[in-house]
Enzyme design. Structure first.
Site, PDB file in Angstrom:
ATOM      1  N   ASP A  47      -5.802   2.597  -3.712  1.00 26.76           N
ATOM      2  CA  ASP A  47      -7.098   2.509  -3.015  1.00 26.76           C
ATOM      3  C   ASP A  47      -7.344   3.691  -2.087  1.00 26.76           C
ATOM      4  O   ASP A  47      -8.475   3.933  -1.681  1.00 26.76           O
ATOM      5  CB  ASP A  47      -7.267   1.163  -2.289  1.00 26.76           C
ATOM      6  CG  ASP A  47      -6.154   0.855  -1.312  1.00 26.76           C
ATOM      7  OD1 ASP A  47      -5.172   1.633  -1.235  1.00 26.76           O
ATOM      8  OD2 ASP A  47      -6.250  -0.182  -0.621  1.00 26.76           O
ATOM      9  N   ARG A  48      -6.296   4.455  -1.749  1.00 26.46           N
ATOM     10  CA  ARG A  48      -6.501   5.621  -0.882  1.00 26.46           C
ATOM     11  C   ARG A  48      -6.538   6.906  -1.691  1.00 26.46           C
ATOM     12  O   ARG A  48      -5.978   6.975  -2.783  1.00 26.46           O
ATOM     13  CB  ARG A  48      -5.344   5.743   0.115  1.00 26.46           C
ATOM     14  CG  ARG A  48      -5.257   4.582   1.061  1.00 26.46           C
ATOM     15  CD  ARG A  48      -4.193   4.868   2.103  1.00 26.46           C
ATOM     16  NE  ARG A  48      -4.149   3.772   3.054  1.00 26.46           N
ATOM     17  CZ  ARG A  48      -3.709   3.891   4.303  1.00 26.46           C
ATOM     18  NH1 ARG A  48      -3.259   5.053   4.725  1.00 26.46           N
ATOM     19  NH2 ARG A  48      -3.713   2.859   5.102  1.00 26.46           N
ATOM     20  N   ASP A  76      -2.451   6.506  -3.060  1.00 27.34           N
ATOM     21  CA  ASP A  76      -1.337   5.735  -2.496  1.00 27.34           C
ATOM     22  C   ASP A  76      -0.791   4.744  -3.537  1.00 27.34           C
ATOM     23  O   ASP A  76      -1.270   4.690  -4.680  1.00 27.34           O
ATOM     24  CB  ASP A  76      -1.743   5.033  -1.185  1.00 27.34           C
ATOM     25  CG  ASP A  76      -2.723   3.883  -1.390  1.00 27.34           C
ATOM     26  OD1 ASP A  76      -3.381   3.828  -2.446  1.00 27.34           O
ATOM     27  OD2 ASP A  76      -2.827   3.024  -0.489  1.00 27.34           O
ATOM     28  N   SER A 132       0.799  -1.226   0.000  1.00 21.41           N
ATOM     29  CA  SER A 132       0.000   0.000   0.000  1.00 21.41           C
ATOM     30  C   SER A 132       0.835   1.281   0.000  1.00 21.41           C
ATOM     31  O   SER A 132       1.588   1.524  -0.919  1.00 21.41           O
ATOM     32  CB  SER A 132      -0.957  -0.048   1.175  1.00 21.41           C
ATOM     33  OG  SER A 132      -1.897   0.977   1.070  1.00 21.41           O
ATOM     34  N   HIS A 133       0.735   2.034   1.083  1.00 26.21           N
ATOM     35  CA  HIS A 133       1.404   3.341   1.168  1.00 26.21           C
ATOM     36  C   HIS A 133       2.786   3.224   1.818  1.00 26.21           C
ATOM     37  O   HIS A 133       3.459   4.223   2.002  1.00 26.21           O
ATOM     38  CB  HIS A 133       0.529   4.281   1.985  1.00 26.21           C
ATOM     39  CG  HIS A 133       0.152   3.653   3.293  1.00 26.21           C
ATOM     40  ND1 HIS A 133      -0.774   2.627   3.356  1.00 26.21           N
ATOM     41  CD2 HIS A 133       0.617   3.833   4.526  1.00 26.21           C
ATOM     42  CE1 HIS A 133      -0.866   2.222   4.613  1.00 26.21           C
ATOM     43  NE2 HIS A 133      -0.034   2.927   5.344  1.00 26.21           N
ATOM     44  N   LYS A 172     -11.628  -0.254  -1.188  1.00 27.93           N
ATOM     45  CA  LYS A 172     -11.731   1.189  -1.285  1.00 27.93           C
ATOM     46  C   LYS A 172     -11.118   1.605  -2.619  1.00 27.93           C
ATOM     47  O   LYS A 172     -10.320   0.872  -3.199  1.00 27.93           O
ATOM     48  CB  LYS A 172     -11.053   1.871  -0.105  1.00 27.93           C
ATOM     49  CG  LYS A 172      -9.615   1.473   0.167  1.00 27.93           C
ATOM     50  CD  LYS A 172      -9.148   2.117   1.469  1.00 27.93           C
ATOM     51  CE  LYS A 172      -7.718   1.767   1.814  1.00 27.93           C
ATOM     52  NZ  LYS A 172      -7.602   0.568   2.658  1.00 27.93           N
ATOM     53  N   ASP A 204      -1.022   1.583  -4.142  1.00 24.28           N
ATOM     54  CA  ASP A 204      -1.906   0.623  -4.805  1.00 24.28           C
ATOM     55  C   ASP A 204      -3.238   1.241  -5.224  1.00 24.28           C
ATOM     56  O   ASP A 204      -4.147   0.519  -5.670  1.00 24.28           O
ATOM     57  CB  ASP A 204      -2.124  -0.625  -3.934  1.00 24.28           C
ATOM     58  CG  ASP A 204      -2.818  -0.312  -2.631  1.00 24.28           C
ATOM     59  OD1 ASP A 204      -2.577   0.771  -2.059  1.00 24.28           O
ATOM     60  OD2 ASP A 204      -3.614  -1.147  -2.152  1.00 24.28           O
TER      61      ASP A 204
HETATM   62  C1  VG1 Z   1      -4.362   0.945   8.153  1.00 21.13           C
HETATM   63  C2  VG1 Z   1      -5.546   1.875   8.291  1.00 21.13           C
HETATM   64  C3  VG1 Z   1      -6.827   1.156   7.910  1.00 21.13           C
HETATM   65  C4  VG1 Z   1      -6.692   0.591   6.504  1.00 21.13           C
HETATM   66  C5  VG1 Z   1      -5.464  -0.288   6.413  1.00 21.13           C
HETATM   67  C6  VG1 Z   1      -5.201  -0.786   5.002  1.00 21.13           C
HETATM   68  O1  VG1 Z   1      -4.494  -0.137   9.055  1.00 21.13           O
HETATM   69  O2  VG1 Z   1      -5.630   2.385   9.606  1.00 21.13           O
HETATM   70  O3  VG1 Z   1      -7.899   2.042   8.013  1.00 21.13           O
HETATM   71  O4  VG1 Z   1      -7.828  -0.151   6.162  1.00 21.13           O
HETATM   72  O5  VG1 Z   1      -4.313   0.448   6.819  1.00 21.13           O
HETATM   73  O6  VG1 Z   1      -5.109   0.264   4.082  1.00 21.13           O
HETATM   74  P1  VG1 Z   1      -3.737  -0.203  10.482  1.00 21.13           P
HETATM   75  O7  VG1 Z   1      -4.078  -1.532  11.058  1.00 21.13           O
HETATM   76  O8  VG1 Z   1      -2.281   0.004  10.205  1.00 21.13           O
HETATM   77  O9  VG1 Z   1      -4.266   0.948  11.280  1.00 21.13           O
HETATM   78  V1  VG1 Z   1      -4.121   0.127   2.706  1.00 21.13           V
HETATM   79  O10 VG1 Z   1      -4.365   1.377   1.713  1.00 21.13           O
HETATM   80  O11 VG1 Z   1      -2.744  -0.195   3.473  1.00 21.13           O
HETATM   81  O12 VG1 Z   1      -4.559  -1.357   2.000  1.00 21.13           O
HETATM   82 CO    CO Z   2      -3.566   1.165  -0.152  1.00 24.20          CO
END
Ligand code: VG1
Ligand code: CO
Length: 566
Positions: free
Chosen positions: A296-297, A292, A121-122, A393, A294
């Protein structure tokens, strides 16, 4: 097709104890996947073994990643193992790249039994960065906990894996590639697809593209700036916004996917998308957004860099939901937000008499509600927004949703947001992240904090900072019972709710790759029309002081401040 069938081998391996998927798959430093023997193979085999053989035999699965370092190596292994595990067809993104929302879209389009998403992801990428693997099921969404627990259990006892070591695919050529395997009647097929086209077809049917095109490229068009942060979304932004909706080339920045995201964190927030913010401050663009790694954000900005908090973003989309043709046709079934997300959405739900669900953190909890036809729109404070068009998302969807609202209302982002606060009141919101703190210290702090706040004597206590006094209404460790299948998820975050609706929430992250990350979420509700336009950090200072005092976080972790504030 080669004449001699490819060999299928079963090779011995030894288990690792730490392959438990977190909030969103298994995330580790790249070097863990590279240096620990069969670390990748073990996890992939555990995913395949978690699927009943009858479902797996001859099935279709989807594979795509955000293009980060190790993406192609991992796909090479996944293809060899999918073939050996009886999968009949793999649908893979061009060059192995697909945004997470596109994977969800493609799983649904091809009626696949699931998909493997390669992303952290990010989190930063490159040889020193992170890598991640996530399994999505046939609805296109992240696997539920029952499935991820099964994968984890299998990974702890794994003794062998199946692989076709000679099989190799060409990720650069669109179309079908067939392979004959030893002892298999049917050839194994790999289909390299243009996921941008599949995704574009989907959003064309959700939004009014003619109206968007007029606003973005007609006479008196508005100017927008989108930052793909060198993640997977670049090609989607180029094709849909520039080629199809007519935005000029300077509307899209950082649109070439890079293995290390150009050395930056592909994280759309005010800290990491600072370049976009600087450009927006200049005032020549009316609307800005970043995504981000991937895709989705999303982060939404207005002219001069006016920041839209993600918790507000989903509330504004809800309040203007019929600006999006999809909802005019399908109707609105329900709204949902993750527990730490501000309660701004609740106020819209209440005013419009629509059901609101409060779920634990992570997109997987929304899927069941959507599959049951109970949820249309949802969001998380962590820059995630989406709807039941897919089961992830969707960053670009959120941008098209906002642009649809701008096209309908013909007002600026700032005016729309300000009118919203005047109508519904404002949830001032901030999140403090303390990254890479000592794991034991973080866990002990959370345990002691829980003891302290769930004690009966805690409710009713007053906390004063300056002239502000907050009285505790209730406090608990959040627990969720899935309204569709009754599954209970415990230990989802400590929350303190005050009598005025303000909240303090403490949670340990489930996506970090090393040590622990403590998150404090502060949600302060204000209805006084004179106060709704003030600065969030100033408005929330008292609640932050209280949150730090109650938890003793700085003492407990040896930190003097957060790593990031969003
Ligand atoms: C974080 C965020 C959560 C989100 C998850 C995956 O998780 O708080 O809201 O769904 O990342 O997003 P955590 O457990 O680190 O708080 V992504 O864009 O990484 O797939
Ligand atoms: Co992401």
């Amino acid at each position: 097709m080669d004449d001699s069938p490819l060999q299928v081998l079963t090779l011995p391996t030894a288990p690792y104890p730490d392959q438990r998927p977190g909030s969103s798959g298994l995330r580790r430093k790249v070097f863990v996947f590279q240096s620990k023997r069969n670390y990748l193979h073990n996890f992939i085999q555990s995913i395949f073994s978690s699927i009943d053989l009858r479902d797996r035999q001859g099935s279709t699965m989807v594979v795509g990643g955000d293009g980060r370092y190790f993406n192609r190596t991992a796909i090479g292994v996944i293809v060899q193992m999918a073939a050996a595990n009886g999968v009949g067809r793999l649908v893979i993104g061009h060059h192995g790249i697909m945004s997470t929302p596109a994977v969800s879209c493609v799983i649904r389009k091809y009626k696949a039994i699931g998909g493997i998403v390669l992303t952290a992801s990010h989190n930063p990428g490159g040889p020193d960065g992170d890598f991640g693997i996530k399994f999505n099921t046939s609805n296109g969404g992240p696997a539920q906990e029952t499935v991820t627990n099964k994968i984890f259990q299998l990974s702890r006892t794994i003794e062998e894996f199946a692989i076709c070591p000679e099989l190799s695919v060409d990720l650069a050529t669109l179309g079908k590639q067939m392979f004959d395997l030893e002892n298999k009647f049917k050839p194994f097929t790999v289909e390299i697809v243009d996921s941008v086209e599949s995704y574009a077809n989907m959003v064309r049917n959700i939004f009014d593209f003619a109206a968007l095109k007029e606003m973005l490229s007609g006479e008196n068009h508005i100017k927008i700036r989108l930052d793909a942060m060198h993640g997977a979304l670049g090609p989607y932004v180029k094709r849909i916004l520039c080629e199809e909706l007519g935005c000029p080339a300077n509307s899209a920045m950082n649109c070439v996917p890079l293995e290390d995201f150009g050395g930056q964190y592909p994280d759309p927030n005010l800290t990491h998308a600072a370049d976009l913010m600087d450009t927006m401050r200049g005032g020549q663009y009316d609307f800005g957004a970043a995504f981000d790694g991937d895709g989705d954000r999303n982060m939404i900005l207005g002219k001069h860099g006016f920041f839209v908090n993600p918790s507000d973003s989903v509330a504004v989309i809800a309040a203007n939901i019929f600006s999006i043709p999809y909802f005019q046709h399908s109707g609105v079934r329900g709204y949902a937000r993750s527990m730490p997300t501000s309660t701004a959405l609740d106020r819209v739900a209440k005013a419009t008499k629509i059901e609101l669900y409060e779920t634990p953190t992570g997109w997987k909890f929304f899927g069941n509600l959507m599959d049951a036809g109970r949820l249309s729109l949802c969001g998380e404070e962590s820059f995630g927004t989406g709807s039941d068009h897919i089961r992830e998302k969707d960053g670009l969807w959120a941008v098209l949703a906002w642009l649809s609202i701008l096209a309908t209302r013909r007002q600026s982002v700032e005016d729309i947001m300000k009118e919203h606060w005047q109508k519904f009141g404002r949830n001032f919101y901030t999140r403090y992240d303390y990254e890479e703190v000592d794991l034991d210290a973080a866990c002990e702090m959370m345990e002691d904090l829980e003891m302290f706040i769930v004690d009966k004597s805690f409710a009713g206590q007053r906390f004063a900072v300056g002239e502000k006094v907050y009285q505790v209404e209730r406090a608990d460790n959040f627990e969720y019972s899935d309204p569709v299948d009754g599954t209970i998820s415990r230990n989802q975050g400590l929350r303190i709710i005050f009598c005025d609706g303000s909240r303090i929430i403490y949670r340990l992250s489930g996506t970090g790759s090393t040590r622990a990350t403590v998150r404090i979420y502060i949600d302060g509700y204000e209805t006084d029309p004179d106060k709704v336009f003030q600065d969030p950090q100033a408005m929330l200072a008292s609640l932050v002081t209280i949150a730090l005092k109650i938890s003793q976080l700085h003492n407990r972790t040896g930190r003097s401040g957060p790593s990031v504030i969003t």
